[in-house]
Design an enzyme around this catalytic site. Structure first.
Site, PDB file in Angstrom:
ATOM      1  N   GLY A 274       0.813  -1.206   0.000  1.00 26.89           N
ATOM      2  CA  GLY A 274       0.000   0.000   0.000  1.00 26.89           C
ATOM      3  C   GLY A 274       0.844   1.252   0.000  1.00 26.89           C
ATOM      4  N   CYS A 275       0.302   2.305  -0.586  1.00 27.07           N
ATOM      5  CA  CYS A 275       0.906   3.640  -0.570  1.00 27.07           C
ATOM      6  C   CYS A 275       2.340   3.595  -1.099  1.00 27.07           C
ATOM      7  CB  CYS A 275       0.826   4.209   0.847  1.00 27.07           C
ATOM      8  SG  CYS A 275       0.791   5.996   0.901  1.00 27.07           S
ATOM      9  N   SER A 276       3.316   4.131  -0.353  1.00 27.92           N
ATOM     10  CA  SER A 276       4.691   4.111  -0.853  1.00 27.92           C
ATOM     11  C   SER A 276       5.229   2.689  -0.944  1.00 27.92           C
ATOM     12  CB  SER A 276       5.595   4.955   0.036  1.00 27.92           C
ATOM     13  OG  SER A 276       5.679   4.422   1.331  1.00 27.92           O
TER      14      SER A 276
ATOM     15  N   GLY B  97       3.536   0.383  -2.188  1.00 26.90           N
ATOM     16  CA  GLY B  97       3.109  -0.012  -3.516  1.00 26.90           C
ATOM     17  C   GLY B  97       4.058   0.476  -4.592  1.00 26.90           C
TER      18      GLY B  97
END
Length: 576
Positions: free
Chosen positions: A306-308, A310
């Site tokens: 998720g997020c960074s 990802g």
């Protein structure tokens, strides 16, 4: 049915959201905003001053209009009234007390005058966004509700408590000055203890390096799927967001559905470790995948991030493809932007090429960017949600901040290495994920078109950090034949932590199968709303791609990967 998403079709934002839920929509995210520097903010303020000076007649005309509004207020003839949705003016006193009503109208007159003035300025699109963003921060700071004399709810609390609310508020302010580096607290941390009522799933560290711990979780079913799943968390937040509480633990949900579950826990870097960049983090991810493969005996490892995390997982997928490795099974990306555009986030208009270069230079000199500094800067980009809400709650009303697990996790920030920050900004500046073999990162030429793994992408309806349309663009970057996009209600981390049993949960998926359309708008037109959590939908997707069932292992780890410390490990206990 008329549905809305961020002002578009698909579901209205719930009114009356609790303080902790509002703040949970604004959890810190590692993105291009780490490249925002004070010169960019000062430049936006200078833009307003420049426009004031370049056309004095225009300025005087708007000042005169504002003066006319002030006269109407003083003579009781003003019809200015707060937006019914503005929760700051919900107290009936704003309507019935003439002095408070006048105070609110003065504030609204300033707000109206600023809006009208900005509307006439001759600015390009980016300059207008900068002006609107900075002016809104200034106007929010001027709200009468931020002061005791201008907040009727706080005044009533003062009287009703016999002055104790003021004493408690002063104590809270003192505690923040001494123990929270001057920032207003967003969470009461006292009820939470990692490993006791947060991050409680059973497991062990099966690999520890200088950069990361690899945690294997104990199966909860008699049989498990043959292909395991590895979660890569963001580098700026700690991994236990995946195992926050038994009720909303992604880890527990995977285990209960027969998925062999592994999670990376990143070390909190010190100044000496500021040289860690994307190459080192991707190498650690690859090392973790190889360990998971050896422990489970699977030649494939599914990855979620998720997020960074990802962004890191996407670079990893590209690197594996470039190396000719078949280790990657499926890839799940949650609330992650790979193809950013300047208008995606509110602060995007403030960032300049010069500012990004300054941010890199200053970070390199410092070695790391401290987690507290990142949190502080992020809060001031959303002051109504992340500062003034808590000033009112903690200081004016004398209440404790909420004891909310998501906010406890969000406040447990980690440092960011300067080199990694530079790499993230390079990805942002160059739009590297959209290029095919043009940008070198992590010791290879980045090319997502070579990644053929089945792809699952998640966005959040009200996510203002990684807006859902921006996350949708990721579906067009990979070489995958099988791509699924799901839009979860709520925003950012709350979009992920949306487990079964939530009566307000819903999500949106494409009605028919086949390839996803090129744009988010086209996709939205062909969606259907599904009541409930998106987790079961995702789990069915994962299970179909996790191989046959086999007997669950009796012991964790294996030869060369002997279990050591219990989950969630030691690195999550390190403070920034």
């Amino acid at each position: 049915m008329n549905r809305r998403v961020n002002g578009d079709r698909v579901g209205e934002t719930l009114m009356g959201t609790r303080l902790e839920d509002e703040a949970a929509q604004s959890t810190t995210s590692l993105g291009p905003m780490v490249g925002l520097v004070r010169e960019d903010i000062a430049g936006a303020v200078a833009l307003l001053l420049r426009e004031t000076a370049t056309d004095p007649q225009r300025t005087m005309r708007h000042a005169q209009a504002m003066g006319e509004d002030m006269i109407k207020i003083m003579t009781g003839q003003s019809d200015l009234a707060p937006d019914p949705k503005d929760k700051r003016f919900k107290d009936p006193a704003w309507q019935f007390n003439p002095f408070l009503r006048a105070g609110a109208q003065y504030y609204l007159a300033v707000q109206k005058g600023m809006k009208n003035w900005l509307g006439e300025l001759e600015l390009d699109a980016i300059e207008r966004d900068r002006a609107n963003f900075i002016s809104q921060i200034i106007i929010d700071a001027l709200a009468p509700t931020n002061t005791l004399w201008g907040n009727p709810t706080a005044q009533k609390r003062l009287v009703d408590s016999g002055g104790l609310s003021l004493i408690k508020g002063l104590k809270n302010a003192y505690d923040d000055m001494v123990h929270n580096k001057g920032m207003v607290s967003q969470v009461n941390k006292k009820p939470f203890k990692i490993g006791e009522n947060v991050a409680t799933s059973k497991g062990s560290v099966v690999l520890r390096t200088e950069m990361m711990e690899l945690i294997q979780y104990a199966p909860t079913t008699d049989e498990v799927h043959a292909i395991p799943q590895l979660t890569i968390p963001p580098q700026i937040n700690k991994m236990y967001i995946n195992d926050l509480s038994p009720e909303k633990s992604v880890v527990k949900y995977q285990l209960d559905n027969g998925i062999q579950t592994f999670v990376i826990s990143w070390k909190n870097p010190t100044k000496d470790q500021g040289v860690w960049g994307m190459a080192e983090y991707v190498a650690s991810c690859q090392q973790a995948m190889e360990a998971v493969s050896r422990i489970t005996g699977s030649d494939k490892v599914n990855v979620s991030a998720g997020c960074s995390g990802g962004q890191t997982a996407s670079v990893l997928a590209s690197k594996l493809a470039a190396d000719g490795s078949d280790l990657l099974g499926t890839l799940t990306l949650m609330v992650c932007v790979l193809h950013p555009q300047q208008g995606d986030i509110e602060a995007g208009s403030l960032m300049t090429d010069n500012g990004l270069a300054l941010a890199k230079k200053r970070a390199a000199k410092a070695g790391i960017i401290k987690g507290d500094d990142l949190s502080r800067g992020f809060a001031w980009l959303r002051p109504n949600d992340l500062i003034w809400n808590y000033v009112i709650n903690n200081y004016l009303l004398g209440d404790d901040p909420p004891a909310f697990d998501v906010l406890f996790w969000n406040a447990d920030a980690t440092n960011l290495s300067a080199t990694l920050m530079g790499d993230f900004l390079t990805l942002f500046e160059t739009l590297a994920f959209t290029k095919r073999g043009e940008i070198e990162i992590a010791d290879h030429m980045l090319d997502l078109s070579k990644v053929e793994a089945d792809l699952f992408v998640l966005g959040g309806v009200t996510d203002h950090i990684t807006p859902w349309r921006a996350t949708y663009r990721s579906t067009q970057l990979f070489g995958s034949d099988d791509v699924t996009y799901v839009l979860s209600q709520s925003g950012h981390m709350q979009a992920i932590l949306n487990p079964p049993g939530n009566p307000k949960a819903n999500y949106y998926v494409q009605k028919s199968g086949g390839d996803l359309p090129a744009t988010a708008e086209e996709w939205l037109a062909g969606t259907e709303e599904v009541a409930g959590s998106w987790w079961p939908f995702w789990m069915e997707w994962v299970q179909k791609r996790s191989g046959p069932m086999k007997k669950a292992p009796r012991n964790l780890g294996g030869k060369g990967f002997e279990p050591t410390d219990p989950a969630p490990g030691l690195y999550v206990l390190e403070q920034a």
